[in-house]
Enzyme design. Structure first.
Site, PDB file in Angstrom:
ATOM      1  CD  GLU A 119      -1.109  -0.408   3.783  1.00  0.00           C
ATOM      2  OE1 GLU A 119      -2.120  -1.045   3.567  1.00  0.00           O
ATOM      3  OE2 GLU A 119      -0.683   0.045   4.795  1.00  0.00           O
ATOM      4  CG  HIS A 177       2.200  -0.545   8.288  1.00  0.00           C
ATOM      5  ND1 HIS A 177       2.366  -1.717   7.786  1.00  0.00           N
ATOM      6  CD2 HIS A 177       0.921   0.173   8.178  1.00  0.00           C
ATOM      7  CE1 HIS A 177       1.302  -2.138   7.406  1.00  0.00           C
ATOM      8  NE2 HIS A 177       0.471  -1.302   7.517  1.00  0.00           N
ATOM      9  NE  ARG A 197      -6.565  -5.013  15.080  1.00  0.00           N
ATOM     10  CZ  ARG A 197      -7.798  -5.919  14.893  1.00  0.00           C
ATOM     11  NH1 ARG A 197      -7.714  -7.133  15.683  1.00  0.00           N
ATOM     12  NH2 ARG A 197      -8.854  -5.694  14.294  1.00  0.00           N
TER      13      ARG A 197
END
Length: 326
Positions: A119, A177, A197
């Protein structure tokens, strides 16, 4: 295909969302904590509705992409993709997001029958001291990181960088990130919704329960080495229009910024459609079926050149993010 494809947003809510998207775009939000607006998506977790002036057949971008022969509308680069390859969204990080990582294509295909998730973030709004997590500190090993997770001191290993409006960050699969509080971004990504996560800041929900973590999966996919240099920022290789600049050229997609003042004619190549997100201002699109206004926060798609009859005329005062697929 004789016309543009106008997309309608889908809203999401999460514990870290807020009201900023409503304030920026002057719209009513459906949730007290609105976290995301998916504005170009054919993903099963959020298929954006579309309007094609003069055509009442297709109700969603996913439906159009999967229709017989319609994939060609999106360009030769899309012929190798069974699913629409991009997902573009707005994110309001009113609170900090979890520290996370996304898998690459191989891991995602094998375990989830999905694209991987690489992304990029374009920072649209940031408070004066805004920061993000952007990778791990140099030299961090898998053993170091796993021990830090066990001892609840993961933050010791995170690389924190300041951000400001107009910054662009490329986040390949495997990079740890997180957006931290006070940042609004427009995100262009592979069409995937897989997030692992690693750390959620010891946060609990309204019922006192922590959100699920995915430690094993994260450790499987984190890249603890050097990331390949398969992208460029602010390249000038593709510039052929006035007031347009390429801000990212990567393995999966390219991103450009267009500063529109007045009117211009714009088109596409035969290799890819062009997804256009209005960051600021608004534009009017002229077509044989009439005029259509697209406001800040919204998006439209220009079909690939071989299937687009004529050049599109757009007018207004606006900053437009344009994304094309590789």
């Amino acid at each position: 295909m004789k016309n543009v494809i106008i997309c309608k947003p889908i809203f999401k809510t999460a514990i870290w969302g807020g009201k900023k998207l409503g304030e920026i775009f002057g719209i009513e939000l459906p949730y007290e904590k609105t976290s995301e607006m998916w504005i170009v998506s054919a993903h099963k977790n959020g298929e954006t509705a579309i309007t094609i002036p003069g055509n009442l057949v297709f109700k969603s971008l996913a439906e159009l992409y999967k229709a017989d022969g319609s994939k060609e509308i999106f360009g030769t680069n899309c012929m190798k993709y069974d699913e629409f390859p991009l997902l573009i969204k707005w994110i309001d990080a009113s609170d900090k997001l979890s520290v996370q990582v996304h898998p690459d294509d191989n891991y995602a295909k094998e375990n989830y029958d999905s694209f991987g998730k690489t992304e990029a973030w374009y920072i649209v709004s940031a408070k004066p001291d805004a920061k993000i997590v952007y990778g791990l500190k140099p030299g961090t090993t898998k053993d170091d990181f796993e021990k830090a997770i066990t001892e609840n001191r993961i933050e010791d290993n995170l690389k924190i960088v300041p951000v400001k409006e107009g910054d662009i960050f490329y986040i390949p699969s495997g990079m740890v990130h997180a957006l931290l509080e006070g940042v609004v971004v427009c995100e262009v990504q592979q069409s995937s919704d897989i997030t692992f996560r690693v750390f959620d800041h010891n946060r609990v929900d309204k019922d006192g329960n922590p959100r699920e973590l995915h430690i094993k999966e994260a450790l499987d996919v984190i890249n603890f080495g050097e990331f390949p240099n398969d992208f460029t920022y602010n390249s000038s290789d593709f510039e052929n229009e006035k007031n347009v600049r390429t801000i990212l050229s990567s393995k999966y997609f390219d991103m450009r910024i267009r500063e529109l003042e007045g009117s211009c004619n714009t088109g596409t190549s035969k290799s890819s459609f062009k997804a256009c997100v209005i960051l600021k201002g608004k534009v009017t699109i002229e077509s044989e079926f009439g005029s259509y206004t697209v406001n800040a926060g919204e998006a439209f798609i220009l079909p690939a050149a071989e299937h687009y009859v004529g050049i599109c005329n757009i007018s207004g005062t606006a900053t437009i993010l344009e994304a094309t697929v590789k």
